[in-house]
Scaffold this motif. Structure first.
Motif, PDB file in Angstrom:
ATOM      1  N   UNK B 225      21.281 -16.431 -14.763  1.00 33.36           N
ATOM      2  CA  UNK B 225      20.105 -16.342 -15.613  1.00 33.36           C
ATOM      3  C   UNK B 225      18.979 -17.134 -14.960  1.00 33.36           C
ATOM      4  N   UNK B 226      17.750 -16.830 -15.353  1.00 38.30           N
ATOM      5  CA  UNK B 226      16.591 -17.531 -14.793  1.00 38.30           C
ATOM      6  C   UNK B 226      16.712 -19.029 -15.069  1.00 38.30           C
ATOM      7  N   UNK B 227      17.251 -19.370 -16.231  1.00 39.87           N
ATOM      8  CA  UNK B 227      17.362 -20.785 -16.597  1.00 39.87           C
ATOM      9  C   UNK B 227      18.318 -21.519 -15.658  1.00 39.87           C
ATOM     10  N   UNK B 228      19.500 -20.926 -15.420  1.00 43.50           N
ATOM     11  CA  UNK B 228      20.458 -21.598 -14.529  1.00 43.50           C
ATOM     12  C   UNK B 228      19.906 -21.680 -13.126  1.00 43.50           C
ATOM     13  N   UNK B 229      19.273 -20.594 -12.664  1.00 43.77           N
ATOM     14  CA  UNK B 229      18.696 -20.614 -11.316  1.00 43.77           C
ATOM     15  C   UNK B 229      17.661 -21.727 -11.221  1.00 43.77           C
ATOM     16  N   UNK B 230      16.827 -21.820 -12.243  1.00 38.69           N
ATOM     17  CA  UNK B 230      15.770 -22.833 -12.235  1.00 38.69           C
ATOM     18  C   UNK B 230      16.378 -24.226 -12.146  1.00 38.69           C
ATOM     19  N   UNK B 231      17.447 -24.433 -12.919  1.00 37.98           N
ATOM     20  CA  UNK B 231      18.079 -25.757 -12.932  1.00 37.98           C
ATOM     21  C   UNK B 231      18.612 -26.099 -11.539  1.00 37.98           C
ATOM     22  N   UNK B 232      19.273 -25.110 -10.915  1.00 38.80           N
ATOM     23  CA  UNK B 232      19.855 -25.363  -9.593  1.00 38.80           C
ATOM     24  C   UNK B 232      18.777 -25.631  -8.551  1.00 38.80           C
ATOM     25  N   UNK B 249      12.342 -11.368  -4.533  1.00 42.69           N
ATOM     26  CA  UNK B 249      11.288 -10.459  -4.960  1.00 42.69           C
ATOM     27  C   UNK B 249      10.388 -11.195  -5.937  1.00 42.69           C
ATOM     28  N   UNK B 250       9.109 -10.790  -5.965  1.00 41.22           N
ATOM     29  CA  UNK B 250       8.122 -11.559  -6.707  1.00 41.22           C
ATOM     30  C   UNK B 250       8.486 -11.715  -8.184  1.00 41.22           C
ATOM     31  N   UNK B 251       8.935 -10.622  -8.783  1.00 39.00           N
ATOM     32  CA  UNK B 251       9.244 -10.644 -10.215  1.00 39.00           C
ATOM     33  C   UNK B 251      10.349 -11.656 -10.513  1.00 39.00           C
ATOM     34  N   UNK B 252      11.402 -11.586  -9.670  1.00 38.31           N
ATOM     35  CA  UNK B 252      12.535 -12.478  -9.824  1.00 38.31           C
ATOM     36  C   UNK B 252      12.103 -13.937  -9.642  1.00 38.31           C
ATOM     37  N   UNK B 253      11.273 -14.156  -8.598  1.00 37.90           N
ATOM     38  CA  UNK B 253      10.809 -15.513  -8.304  1.00 37.90           C
ATOM     39  C   UNK B 253      10.019 -16.076  -9.486  1.00 37.90           C
ATOM     40  N   UNK B 254       9.145 -15.231 -10.039  1.00 40.33           N
ATOM     41  CA  UNK B 254       8.311 -15.699 -11.153  1.00 40.33           C
ATOM     42  C   UNK B 254       9.158 -16.042 -12.371  1.00 40.33           C
ATOM     43  N   UNK B 255      10.206 -15.229 -12.603  1.00 39.41           N
ATOM     44  CA  UNK B 255      11.032 -15.487 -13.786  1.00 39.41           C
ATOM     45  C   UNK B 255      11.740 -16.836 -13.650  1.00 39.41           C
ATOM     46  N   UNK B 256      12.129 -17.166 -12.426  1.00 46.50           N
ATOM     47  CA  UNK B 256      12.798 -18.461 -12.206  1.00 46.50           C
ATOM     48  C   UNK B 256      11.791 -19.599 -12.339  1.00 46.50           C
ATOM     49  N   UNK B 257      10.630 -19.419 -11.704  1.00 47.92           N
ATOM     50  CA  UNK B 257       9.631 -20.485 -11.730  1.00 47.92           C
ATOM     51  C   UNK B 257       9.167 -20.772 -13.156  1.00 47.92           C
ATOM     52  N   UNK B 258       9.043 -19.704 -13.951  1.00 42.58           N
ATOM     53  CA  UNK B 258       8.539 -19.947 -15.299  1.00 42.58           C
ATOM     54  C   UNK B 258       9.590 -20.611 -16.180  1.00 42.58           C
ATOM     55  N   UNK B 259      10.850 -20.618 -15.722  1.00 45.32           N
ATOM     56  CA  UNK B 259      11.886 -21.308 -16.487  1.00 45.32           C
ATOM     57  C   UNK B 259      11.982 -22.780 -16.087  1.00 45.32           C
ATOM     58  N   UNK B 260      11.176 -23.181 -15.125  1.00 46.61           N
ATOM     59  CA  UNK B 260      11.244 -24.566 -14.648  1.00 46.61           C
ATOM     60  C   UNK B 260      10.268 -25.449 -15.403  1.00 46.61           C
ATOM     61  N   UNK B 261      10.455 -26.721 -15.215  1.00 49.14           N
ATOM     62  CA  UNK B 261       9.512 -27.693 -15.743  1.00 49.14           C
ATOM     63  C   UNK B 261       8.165 -27.439 -15.035  1.00 49.14           C
ATOM     64  N   UNK B 262       7.066 -27.554 -15.774  1.00 51.36           N
ATOM     65  CA  UNK B 262       5.759 -27.123 -15.247  1.00 51.36           C
ATOM     66  C   UNK B 262       5.393 -27.813 -13.929  1.00 51.36           C
ATOM     67  N   UNK B 263       5.602 -29.110 -13.884  1.00 52.67           N
ATOM     68  CA  UNK B 263       5.233 -29.861 -12.679  1.00 52.67           C
ATOM     69  C   UNK B 263       5.991 -29.383 -11.451  1.00 52.67           C
ATOM     70  N   UNK B 264       7.308 -29.235 -11.602  1.00 55.97           N
ATOM     71  CA  UNK B 264       8.156 -28.785 -10.500  1.00 55.97           C
ATOM     72  C   UNK B 264       7.740 -27.390 -10.053  1.00 55.97           C
ATOM     73  N   UNK B 265       7.518 -26.525 -11.038  1.00 57.13           N
ATOM     74  CA  UNK B 265       7.159 -25.144 -10.730  1.00 57.13           C
ATOM     75  C   UNK B 265       5.859 -25.097  -9.943  1.00 57.13           C
TER      76      UNK B 265
END
Lengths: 416, 412
Positions: B225-232, B249-265
């Motif tokens: 999931x985007x959340x687990x990917x973001x955490x890792x 791919x851009x869509x996938x990357x964005x979904x992961x980034x948006x699940x991250x903490x704002x600063x990290x992303x």
């Protein structure tokens, strides 16, 4: 990444390998093994152009199922037999393994028959050629020098591309060929059904399906490689069909036209190459048969041994020692010895073995295709690659065609 | 000890000895206990499948189960998180043998009463047990425990949530080297890969991910999931996760980034946007910055707080406006009086810096000129924003070389 060079190097090799001689092309050319060439020759010699449509359907089925096998391998990371065990249980897994082993022993026997037939063209007894071949293959494969030898066999078997040239030189009746491809017709006789089933069984061979899948697993191909693998599989499968087409057309234009409608030995089959090679036809045919037989015979026991390992859950590899993977080596030995032994039964007809082994292929294909169908639609296993309705319909239609052939075959066996 | 494979399909009796139905599957609950207890049975009664609570098992024999009451609860079974079906999810499936460091297939599972409940105690992976199951009748039910793994030493990876949480397995897995774990993960199928990763502590998982091959990693992230990917990815070194993200791919990357903490992303987005051929694309943003007016003690405290990071060999000193002044080694800080100011330690040679737009070959030149182990990256205003370590450079160069040698062979 800290270890980027090594994977990139490996990937590069795979890419280069796939581009030149991928598993799909190997499987494709190995499909044009002695059994394949003999079956196609027989089809062309006996029925001329009218049953070309059987090859068209078989090639189409080959493309569809090889493509599915490649996908299943890449997505699930498991071989076919292991997956059947996981999804359908221990007994189904063992049943599919036994079906595959039987089919492969049959085909292996056909490879030996090919070598024996080619040897006989030069007056060498099968009691010399068959043991020699068995020994040669085992030594090459087990000593790990197979990779280099594979290229040689591959080149030898590419001799069959000369059927394409011979096909043109024989001036076949293209109109009739086209008609035979698109308008299905056949006499409803035991012999015609037999040869149609054998064509299906030799083109869409069970071992090819297991091979392509375990290749993807063994080489750890990923979804990123899938495009390349599928392209390779399509090219290889199409090549099988194209060579098959020219074998049939050549035989139709030469043998059938000369009223040699029943091929009983290899020298008759070789005559189809006369328009191209003249008096050398026999030699050309023999070289091709030996190359194709050795190529397929090297992969077959290996692929079977791999599948057995897959069933038990401990996929073995060639770098394991005997006591680490006894089952792997025992399977390898059993296949080679049983197949070689069958050929050496005195008085056994080589042509009969060549054709019957492919009929057996078609029969044993049925459960394997059904299992693949089940796996293809399993969301848990295939995820985003789960087959949709249209794909499933296509698989279903092909399975139904194989079933009809097999049923017709049984009907003739028990009726007559 | 009872063989699970032999038990499936056997009769389930009521207390009066009348057959109620046939056993379809056994449900176990994975908690913190080493040996998961049986939480219930799925039994085929007439033509429907019903769930029977495990507490109602009175007698368990190799060929049948007798219940303590005949009351049948006709509710259909719905799987709760942390439960798995032994036949549908574990038997004949691949599991990870943690001690043997390999992926194996389950031939049988053994149940036994232990600590007041019926539990899964062992996993059989032998070929003999597999063959035994092919036979009809009672032969198939007789346990043949020659090659039995303790349940505690395997990682079974399939249940509804994808994870079998056994504390013992988790701790066993955490003892493995990241490189070995990466190999194991590459052997597994997509779903199981994700399950194994999620069993690991995020920091260890991040290390494992760094050891994996690019393609494998991309496939793995697609399964999570985007959340687990973001955490890792948050736990990985920023330059490494940026490299991974860049390949998605851009869509996938964005979904992961948006699940991250704002600063990290934000920081990762910036890194991803940098060209791989330029200094900005290979730098790590992890640098420790102190002001020249800070004390040595402050600088040392900062170093101690970040001791886990590989960029902790020194601090970057900036002036009041945040502009680069110097780089001071940890050794120098330790040797100085804690109360003295960082500015007192500043001396020649001052560090050479490159900008984010410096091409890699110029970075290499800078490196060979000043012979340091790292080089500082600054923005247009001379503010330090990252560092390039020697190993980042090695990675970048070897990657480029491969790209060049691949030449005509397109692998996009």
């Amino acid at each position: 990444m800290s270890n980027i060079t090594i994977p990139s190097g490996r990937k590069l090799r795979i890419a280069a390998f796939l581009a030149v001689m991928g598993p799909g092309v190997i499987a494709g050319l190995s499909d044009d093994d002695p059994a394949g060439i003999t079956t196609y020759s027989q089809l062309g010699a006996k029925y001329g152009y009218r049953m070309l449509w059987v090859l068209v359907i078989s090639t189409f089925a080959l493309i569809v199922f090889q493509d599915l096998g490649a996908r299943i391998g890449v997505v699930t990371r498991q071989g076919l037999i292991g997956l059947v065990r996981q999804k359908y249980g221990a007994r189904a897994g063992s049943f599919s393994a036994v079906a595959l082993i039987l089919a492969n022993v049959g085909t292996m026997t056909a490879e030996f028959a090919g070598v024996a037939a080619a040897g006989q063209l030069f007056g060498i007894s099968r009691y010399v050629t068959v043991p020699l071949t068995g020994f040669l293959i085992s030594a090459l494969v087990l000593r790990g020098t197979f990779k280099k030898a594979e290229r040689v066999f591959f080149l030898l078997s590419a001799v069959f591309i000369s059927y394409i040239v011979a096909g043109f030189m024989a001036h076949p009746h293209w109109g009739e060929a086209l008609h035979g491809m698109v308008v299905p017709s056949m006499p409803f006789t035991r012999d015609a059904v037999n040869i149609a089933t054998a064509t299906l069984g030799t083109t869409l061979a069970p071992w090819g399906l297991a091979f392509i899948q375990s290749y993807a697993v063994d080489k750890r191909l990923t979804r990123a490689d899938l495009k390349l693998l599928r392209a390779d599989v399509w090219v290889g499968s199409a090549l099988t069909g194209i060579i098959g087409f020219f074998v049939i057309v050549t035989c139709a234009a030469t043998l059938n036209a000369e009223h040699i409608t029943n091929i009983t030995d290899a020298s008759q089959a070789a005559r189809a190459l006369q328009p191209l090679a003249g008096t050398l036809a026999k030699d050309l045919f023999a070289i091709g048969i030996i190359g194709a037989a050795l190529l397929a015979a090297s992969i077959l026991p290996l692929s079977t041994a791999y599948s057995v390992g897959d069933l038990t859950g401990s996929p073995a590899a060639l770098d394991d020692k005997f006591d680490e993977a006894p089952l792997f080596y025992l399977t390898f030995a059993a296949i080679t010895v049983v197949a070689g032994g069958l050929i050496m039964i005195p008085g056994i007809s080589l042509i009969w073995i060549l054709i019957s082994s492919q009929v057996l292929n078609a029969i044993l294909l049925l459960p394997l295709l059904a299992y693949m169908f089940g796996i293809a639609r399993d969301k848990k296993l295939m995820g985003e690659f789960t087959a949709g309705k249209r794909a499933l319909t296509l698989y279903g239609v092909i399975i139904a065609i194989v079933a009809v052939c097999v049923l017709a075959q049984f009907w003739f066996i028990f009726k007559l | 000890m009872v063989s699970l494979a032999g038990l499936i399909g056997r009769p389930v009796f009521g207390p009066d000895g009348r057959e109620i139905g046939r056993l379809v599957d056994v449900v176990v609950r994975h908690g913190e206990e080493t040996y998961p207890p049986v939480s219930g049975l799925i039994v085929k009664i007439a033509n429907s499948k019903s769930f029977i609570n495990g507490a109602r098992i009175a007698v368990l024999t190799p060929s049948s189960i007798t219940l303590s009451s005949a009351r049948i609860n006709l509710e259909t079974f719905s799987r709760r998180p942390g439960e798995s079906l032994l036949d549908a999810d574990v038997l004949d499936h691949q599991i990870v043998d943690v001690d043997g460091l390999r992926v194996v297939r389950t031939s049988d599972l053994y149940l036994a009463p232990f600590n007041k409940e019926i539990r899964v105690v062992g996993v059989d992976i032998s070929f003999m047990s597999f063959l035994r199951r092919l036979f009809p009748g009672s032969i198939s039910r007789r346990p043949t425990p020659e090659h039995v793994l303790d349940w505690a030493s395997v990682a079974s990876l399939t249940d509804s949530t994808g994870v079998v949480r056994t504390s013992a397995t988790r701790s066993a897995l955490s003892q493995l080297r990241p490189a070995d774990l990466a190999d194991l993960i590459e052997d597994l199928a997509g779903r199981e890969q994700g399950a194994l990763i999620e069993m690991l502590d995020p920091a260890l998982a991040a290390d494992v991910l760094e050891e994996m091959e690019d393609d494998e990693l991309e496939g793995l992230l697609r399964g999570l999931t985007a959340e687990s990917s973001a955490k890792l990815l948050t736990h990985m070194e920023p330059d490494e996760s940026a490299e991974v993200l860049r390949d998605l791919e851009e869509e996938h990357r964005e979904s992961i980034l948006s699940a991250m903490e704002i600063g990290t992303a934000k920081r990762l987005r910036e890194l991803v946007s940098f060209d791989e051929e330029l200094a900005g694309g290979i730098m790590t943003t992890h640098i420790l910055i102190v002001k020249s007016s800070d004390t040595v003690a402050t600088a040392l405290r900062l170093l101690v707080e970040n001791r886990e990071r590989e960029s902790s060999d020194g601090v970057v000193v900036v002036d009041g406006k945040g502009k680069l002044l110097d780089h001071i080694q940890t050794v120098e800080l330790i040797g100085a009086t804690p109360s003295s100011l960082v500015s007192e330690l500043m001396a020649k040679p001052f560090p050479t810096a490159v900008t984010i737009n410096t091409p890699i070959n110029e970075v290499v030149e800078e490196f060979s000129n000043n012979r340091g182990s790292s080089i500082i990256v600054i923005d247009e205003k001379n503010k330090p924003i990252g560092r390039i370590l020697a190993d980042d450079l090695v990675d970048a160069l070897s990657q480029n070389r491969n790209r060049f040698t691949q030449g005509g062979v397109s692998r996009s």
